[in-house]
Design a protein around this motif. Structure first.
Motif, PDB file in Angstrom:
ATOM      1  N   ARG A  14      57.258 120.288 -19.318  1.00  0.00           N
ATOM      2  CA  ARG A  14      56.525 120.579 -20.883  1.00  0.00           C
ATOM      3  C   ARG A  14      57.463 121.344 -22.441  1.00  0.00           C
ATOM      4  NH1 ARG A  14      53.401 123.522 -16.228  1.00  0.00           N
ATOM      5  NH2 ARG A  14      53.879 125.758 -17.533  1.00  0.00           N
ATOM      6  N   HIS A  15      57.825 122.456 -21.953  1.00  0.00           N
ATOM      7  CA  HIS A  15      58.803 122.375 -22.757  1.00  0.00           C
ATOM      8  C   HIS A  15      60.454 123.503 -23.042  1.00  0.00           C
ATOM      9  CE1 HIS A  15      57.803 127.110 -21.041  1.00  0.00           C
ATOM     10  NE2 HIS A  15      56.705 126.166 -20.613  1.00  0.00           N
ATOM     11  N   ILE A  16      61.488 123.699 -23.809  1.00  0.00           N
ATOM     12  CA  ILE A  16      61.910 124.761 -23.793  1.00  0.00           C
ATOM     13  C   ILE A  16      62.340 125.953 -23.218  1.00  0.00           C
ATOM     14  CG2 ILE A  16      64.492 125.244 -24.704  1.00  0.00           C
ATOM     15  CD1 ILE A  16      63.457 123.241 -27.329  1.00  0.00           C
ATOM     16  N   SER A 271      67.499 122.310 -23.247  1.00  0.00           N
ATOM     17  CA  SER A 271      66.269 121.972 -22.240  1.00  0.00           C
ATOM     18  C   SER A 271      66.184 123.995 -22.330  1.00  0.00           C
ATOM     19  CB  SER A 271      67.376 122.171 -20.700  1.00  0.00           C
ATOM     20  OG  SER A 271      67.458 120.137 -20.845  1.00  0.00           O
ATOM     21  N   ALA A 291      60.995 126.567 -30.703  1.00  0.00           N
ATOM     22  CA  ALA A 291      60.848 125.856 -29.523  1.00  0.00           C
ATOM     23  C   ALA A 291      59.454 125.175 -29.076  1.00  0.00           C
ATOM     24  CB  ALA A 291      61.374 126.909 -28.642  1.00  0.00           C
ATOM     25  N   ARG A 292      58.638 126.024 -29.296  1.00  0.00           N
ATOM     26  CA  ARG A 292      57.304 125.809 -28.556  1.00  0.00           C
ATOM     27  C   ARG A 292      56.568 124.534 -29.381  1.00  0.00           C
ATOM     28  NH1 ARG A 292      55.309 130.253 -32.252  1.00  0.00           N
ATOM     29  NH2 ARG A 292      55.215 131.657 -29.585  1.00  0.00           N
ATOM     30  N   HIS A 293      57.262 123.991 -30.191  1.00  0.00           N
ATOM     31  CA  HIS A 293      57.480 122.489 -31.508  1.00  0.00           C
ATOM     32  C   HIS A 293      57.727 121.502 -30.794  1.00  0.00           C
ATOM     33  CE1 HIS A 293      54.756 125.227 -34.419  1.00  0.00           C
ATOM     34  NE2 HIS A 293      55.992 126.295 -33.913  1.00  0.00           N
ATOM     35  N   TYR A 294      58.880 121.321 -30.123  1.00  0.00           N
ATOM     36  CA  TYR A 294      59.843 120.354 -29.550  1.00  0.00           C
ATOM     37  C   TYR A 294      59.727 120.196 -27.608  1.00  0.00           C
ATOM     38  CZ  TYR A 294      61.370 121.088 -34.326  1.00  0.00           C
ATOM     39  OH  TYR A 294      61.831 121.497 -35.671  1.00  0.00           O
ATOM     40  N   LYS A 295      60.169 119.194 -27.440  1.00  0.00           N
ATOM     41  CA  LYS A 295      60.137 119.089 -26.014  1.00  0.00           C
ATOM     42  C   LYS A 295      61.814 119.253 -25.521  1.00  0.00           C
ATOM     43  CE  LYS A 295      55.913 117.205 -25.102  1.00  0.00           C
ATOM     44  NZ  LYS A 295      55.026 117.556 -24.227  1.00  0.00           N
ATOM     45  N   PRO A 296      61.322 119.326 -24.698  1.00  0.00           N
ATOM     46  CA  PRO A 296      63.124 119.644 -23.638  1.00  0.00           C
ATOM     47  C   PRO A 296      63.643 118.120 -23.401  1.00  0.00           C
ATOM     48  CG  PRO A 296      60.993 120.500 -21.902  1.00  0.00           C
ATOM     49  CD  PRO A 296      60.323 119.401 -23.333  1.00  0.00           C
TER      50      PRO A 296
END
Length: 299
Positions: A14-16, A271, A291-296
């Motif tokens: 879901r997220h970094i 990651s 980081a919340r704005h990008y996919k891992p």
């Protein structure tokens, strides 16, 4: 796959994941007459407060204050407190901060490079190094570490010995390998290539592979691109805030640090991301917000 690794993988879908900032430089600054590891015993409230600040800033992974807590390193630093005592205090500090903040937080047991480099030492055997690392790793496992973080790798053989013991003592606990980089692109500080580094550690089935500290964030981002050519595993990235000046001041601000890491996030290379020497919870806050704005990175 144990429950911790499964949960980390769920989060990375879901997220970094954001890790904390530096421990040592936050606790002692530029001083060299104190080993940060000992402050978990002598100034526990300040250590707990640092972890609380990191959690509130957005860190999901905390790093134990045990970077030089193996017996060989403690002896070389003139420390009389035992490895077991220091590890117990360090882990207790993280647990207390987690409980106070009441958030999902993973505890990474820091296994540093040791002050003794097996490839260079002429008065040290692998059995002696192994015994020292065993004491540290058994203590971390006993006190409830969720992740083994083998960090600041310079001598890959040291890291291999530590990893062998991690797999023996706690075979299901996830391992993250993190090396320091040379100023020369594509090389570790030891001169080993990134490609060879990946080959060396992949046999231990790591959860993630990456870099920490080094010479600041720009060079680390450049080398992350190389790393992703050689492995499909999650990446670990914890750069320093640059090289400090004579007064111990670090050149990279939290804003610059975050914006450079953003370039890696935009390219899908991150990651797990945190900070090393010179970074503070303010850096963690900026990283978490970014980081919340990008996919891992996709494995």
């Amino acid at each position: 796959m144990n429950s911790v690794e499964q949960r980390l993988r769920e989060l990375l879908d879901r997220h970094i994941i954001v890790a904390d900032a530096a421990i040592g430089t936050n606790l002692i600054g530029a001083r060299r007459d104190i080993l940060p590891d000992t402050l978990s015993l002598s100034d526990a409230d300040r250590v707990v407060a640092l972890y609380e600040a990191s959690i509130k800033a957005g860190a999901t992974i905390l790093t134990s204050n045990t970077f030089l807590s193996d017996p060989l390193s403690l002896a070389s630093c003139g420390i009389t407190s035992t490895c077991d005592e220091i590890v117990a205090a360090a882990m207790a500090a993280m647990k207390q901060a987690r409980e106070r903040c009441d958030r999902e937080v993973f505890l990474a047991g820091s296994i540093g490079p040791s002050t003794r480099n097996i490839s260079l030492a002429i008065d040290l055997t692998e059995d002696e190094l192994r015994a020292s690392y065993r004491t540290l790793i058994e203590a971390l496992h006993r006190e409830g570490t969720n992740i083994f973080l083998i960090e600041s790798i310079t001598d890959v053989r040291n890291a291999e010995i530590a990893a062998e013991l991690c797999r023996e003592i706690a075979p299901d606990t996830p391992i993250i390998f993190s090396a320091t980089l040379s100023k020369i692109g594509g090389l570790l500080s030891s001169g080993r290539s990134i490609e060879r580094y990946v080959e060396d550690v992949s046999k231990f089935n790591p959860f993630a592979i990456g870099f920490n500290c080094s010479h600041g964030v720009k060079g680390m981002v450049d080398n992350l691109e190389l790393l992703t050519r050689y492995t499909t595993l999650p990446t670990y990235c914890a750069p320093s805030a640059g090289i400090p000046d004579a007064k111990g001041r670090y050149p990279e601000t939290a804003k610059r640090h975050t914006e450079t890491l953003r370039t890696a996030a935009e390219r899908g290379m991150l990651s797990i991301v945190g900070g090393c020497c010179g970074t503070t919870p303010d850096y963690t806050r900026g990283i978490a917000q970014m980081a919340r704005h990008y996919k891992p990175r996709k494995a």
